[in-house]
Scaffold this motif. Structure first.
Motif, short mmCIF file in Angstrom:
data_model
loop_
_atom_site.label_atom_id
_atom_site.label_comp_id
_atom_site.label_asym_id
_atom_site.label_seq_id
_atom_site.Cartn_x
_atom_site.Cartn_y
_atom_site.Cartn_z
N ALA A 1 0.82 -1.21 0.00
CA ALA A 1 0.00 0.00 0.00
C ALA A 1 0.85 1.26 0.00
CB ALA A 1 -0.93 0.00 1.21
N GLY A 2 0.56 2.15 -0.94
CA GLY A 2 1.26 3.43 -1.02
C GLY A 2 2.63 3.36 -1.65
N LYS A 3 3.06 2.17 -2.07
CA LYS A 3 4.41 2.01 -2.61
C LYS A 3 4.38 1.86 -4.14
CE LYS A 3 5.94 -0.43 1.56
NZ LYS A 3 6.51 -1.70 2.10
N THR A 4 5.53 2.15 -4.75
CA THR A 4 5.73 1.90 -6.17
C THR A 4 6.93 0.98 -6.32
OG1 THR A 4 4.84 4.06 -6.83
CG2 THR A 4 6.24 2.91 -8.42
N PHE A 5 6.75 -0.12 -7.05
CA PHE A 5 7.84 -1.08 -7.28
C PHE A 5 8.29 -0.97 -8.73
CE2 PHE A 5 5.12 -3.26 -4.04
CZ PHE A 5 5.98 -3.10 -2.96
N THR A 6 9.58 -0.89 -8.94
CA THR A 6 10.12 -0.84 -10.30
C THR A 6 11.05 -2.02 -10.51
OG1 THR A 6 11.97 0.56 -9.60
CG2 THR A 6 9.97 1.67 -10.39
N GLY A 7 11.20 -2.42 -11.77
CA GLY A 7 12.08 -3.55 -12.04
C GLY A 7 12.12 -3.91 -13.50
N GLU A 8 12.50 -5.17 -13.75
CA GLU A 8 12.67 -5.63 -15.13
C GLU A 8 12.05 -7.01 -15.32
OE1 GLU A 8 16.93 -3.49 -16.26
OE2 GLU A 8 16.88 -5.63 -15.69
N LEU A 9 11.43 -7.16 -16.46
CA LEU A 9 10.90 -8.45 -16.91
C LEU A 9 11.69 -8.81 -18.16
CD1 LEU A 9 8.69 -10.72 -16.85
CD2 LEU A 9 7.31 -9.19 -18.30
N LYS A 10 12.41 -9.94 -18.13
CA LYS A 10 13.22 -10.34 -19.28
C LYS A 10 12.55 -11.48 -20.02
CE LYS A 10 17.64 -8.66 -17.55
NZ LYS A 10 19.08 -8.95 -17.31
N LEU A 11 12.29 -11.25 -21.30
CA LEU A 11 11.60 -12.21 -22.15
C LEU A 11 12.49 -12.58 -23.33
CD1 LEU A 11 8.12 -10.41 -22.35
CD2 LEU A 11 8.80 -12.21 -20.74
N ASN A 12 12.88 -13.83 -23.40
CA ASN A 12 13.75 -14.29 -24.51
C ASN A 12 14.97 -13.39 -24.67
OD1 ASN A 12 11.88 -16.27 -24.91
ND2 ASN A 12 11.24 -15.62 -26.95
N GLY A 13 15.52 -12.95 -23.56
CA GLY A 13 16.72 -12.13 -23.60
C GLY A 13 16.47 -10.64 -23.72
N ALA A 14 15.26 -10.22 -24.04
CA ALA A 14 14.94 -8.80 -24.16
C ALA A 14 14.44 -8.27 -22.82
CB ALA A 14 13.88 -8.58 -25.23
N THR A 15 14.80 -7.04 -22.51
CA THR A 15 14.44 -6.45 -21.22
C THR A 15 13.26 -5.49 -21.36
OG1 THR A 15 16.72 -6.60 -20.40
CG2 THR A 15 15.25 -5.06 -19.28
N VAL A 16 12.26 -5.70 -20.50
CA VAL A 16 11.09 -4.84 -20.45
C VAL A 16 11.07 -4.19 -19.07
CG1 VAL A 16 8.58 -4.71 -20.59
CG2 VAL A 16 9.82 -6.35 -22.02
N GLY A 17 11.19 -2.86 -19.02
CA GLY A 17 11.11 -2.16 -17.75
C GLY A 17 9.67 -2.06 -17.28
N VAL A 18 9.46 -2.26 -15.98
CA VAL A 18 8.09 -2.25 -15.45
C VAL A 18 8.00 -1.44 -14.16
CG1 VAL A 18 7.59 -4.52 -16.45
CG2 VAL A 18 8.42 -4.36 -14.10
N SER A 19 6.79 -0.99 -13.86
CA SER A 19 6.50 -0.27 -12.62
C SER A 19 5.14 -0.74 -12.12
CB SER A 19 6.48 1.24 -12.87
OG SER A 19 6.08 1.94 -11.71
N LEU A 20 5.08 -1.15 -10.86
CA LEU A 20 3.82 -1.59 -10.27
C LEU A 20 3.34 -0.56 -9.26
CD1 LEU A 20 4.34 -5.42 -9.65
CD2 LEU A 20 3.74 -4.20 -11.75
N ASP A 21 2.03 -0.29 -9.28
CA ASP A 21 1.44 0.79 -8.49
C ASP A 21 0.70 0.26 -7.27
OD1 ASP A 21 0.15 3.03 -7.53
OD2 ASP A 21 -0.48 3.76 -9.49
N GLY A 22 1.36 0.34 -6.11
CA GLY A 22 0.74 -0.11 -4.87
C GLY A 22 -0.23 0.89 -4.29
N LYS A 23 -0.31 2.07 -4.89
CA LYS A 23 -1.28 3.07 -4.44
C LYS A 23 -2.67 2.76 -4.98
CE LYS A 23 2.26 6.69 -4.30
NZ LYS A 23 2.71 8.00 -4.86
N LYS A 24 -2.73 2.40 -6.26
CA LYS A 24 -4.02 2.13 -6.89
C LYS A 24 -4.42 0.66 -6.83
CE LYS A 24 -3.70 5.98 -10.19
NZ LYS A 24 -3.66 6.36 -11.62
N ALA A 25 -3.44 -0.21 -6.73
CA ALA A 25 -3.74 -1.66 -6.70
C ALA A 25 -2.84 -2.34 -5.68
CB ALA A 25 -3.54 -2.26 -8.08
N PRO A 26 -3.03 -2.07 -4.39
CA PRO A 26 -2.14 -2.63 -3.36
C PRO A 26 -2.15 -4.14 -3.27
CG PRO A 26 -4.05 -1.55 -2.36
CD PRO A 26 -4.06 -1.17 -3.81
N GLN A 27 -3.33 -4.76 -3.41
CA GLN A 27 -3.36 -6.22 -3.31
C GLN A 27 -2.61 -6.86 -4.48
OE1 GLN A 27 -4.95 -8.74 -0.84
NE2 GLN A 27 -3.13 -9.35 -1.96
N ALA A 28 -2.86 -6.37 -5.68
CA ALA A 28 -2.18 -6.93 -6.85
C ALA A 28 -0.68 -6.69 -6.79
CB ALA A 28 -2.76 -6.33 -8.12
#
Length: 265
Positions: free
Chosen positions: A96-123
């Protein structure tokens, strides 16, 4: 993801109600004929029960379950318990209230991601927990859609060509669902079983082109975050097309898509 039109469900509901009312009228006709040959006292008691049944059924625009309960004992069905998450599902407070950032690597390619704990804390709590445990390493993205307004890559499957998930890992509720059913390019959302607000599991989907997904009986799909870089890698996977045996625009990617890693901080 389930995309059955709301209109179909509403039509089926109306048909069930009409069938229930027709059956009730037939039953009441039989009872009126019987009233003509029974004693006055018995007839009065029977009529009172019929009146209660009629009021129970017609005053509240009943569901099929309510109609059956009224026929059986002139009582309402027992309410189902409110859905809740099991002990293996992380608490929303951890995100809750947090933002998580990171990387998802698919077949060697990097996809940057950000997850929103403010709007979707359970997810956000669920996917942070799964990513931290290394759950996604070596899993697959078994579904890609290439329609003009339905463009997603679904990931987190245990098989390269099957989106099924029989692990029993289920959670809810729905969070941050779009009121207009529109999912902009770059959206990361949670895949789930149809008509079930507590049908979320391990899988998620990445929207690589503006997409419309009609809500079902439970609602829309939880938007948990967004792609911050590398969306072109997802679009490249989709551009290769769907493996033979799919619908042509919905099926397993031509080339198997493996999740090398998924990290969040």
């Amino acid at each position: 993801m389930a995309t059955r039109p709301r209109e179909t469900r509403e039509a089926k509901r109306r048909i069930r109600q009409m069938e229930a009312k027709r059956e009730l009228r037939q039953e009441q006709g039989k009872r009126r004929r019987l009233d003509n040959i029974v004693a006055a006292a018995g007839g009065a008691a029977f009529l009172a029960a019929a009146v209660v049944l009629q009021l129970t059924v017609f005053n509240s625009n009943p569901t099929e379950a309510e109609y059956a309960a009224a026929q059986a004992g002139l009582k309402s069905p027992t309410a189902s318990p409110s859905p809740s998450n099991g002990p293996d599902i992380p608490k929303p407070e951890t995100a809750a209230g947090k933002t998580f950032t990171g990387e998802l690597k698919l077949n060697g390619a990097t996809v940057g991601v950000s997850l929103d704990g403010k709007k979707a804390p359970q997810a956000a709590a669920v996917f942070k927990s799964l990513a931290d445990s290394g759950y996604y390493k070596g899993l697959f993205c078994p579904r890609v859609t290439t329609g003009s307004s339905f463009a997603v890559l679904q990931c987190g499957g245990t098989k390269p060509t099957d989106t099924g998930d029989d692990s029993g890992y289920r959670w809810g509720p729905l969070e941050n669902t779009p009121a207009d059913n529109k999912y902009p390019a770059g959206t990361i959302a949670v895949a789930r079983s149809g008509d079930n607000a507590y049908g979320n599991g391990h899988q998620f989907f990445i929207v690589y082109k503006d997409t419309v997904i009609p809500a079902d009986g439970a609602g829309g799909y939880t938007i948990v975050g967004k792609v911050t870089s590398g969306l072109d890698a997802v679009a490249k996977i989709a551009k290769a097309g769907v493996k033979a045996g799919g619908s042509g625009t919905d099926g397993a990617p031509v080339a198997t898509v493996t999740i090398d890693s998924f990290s969040l901080k």
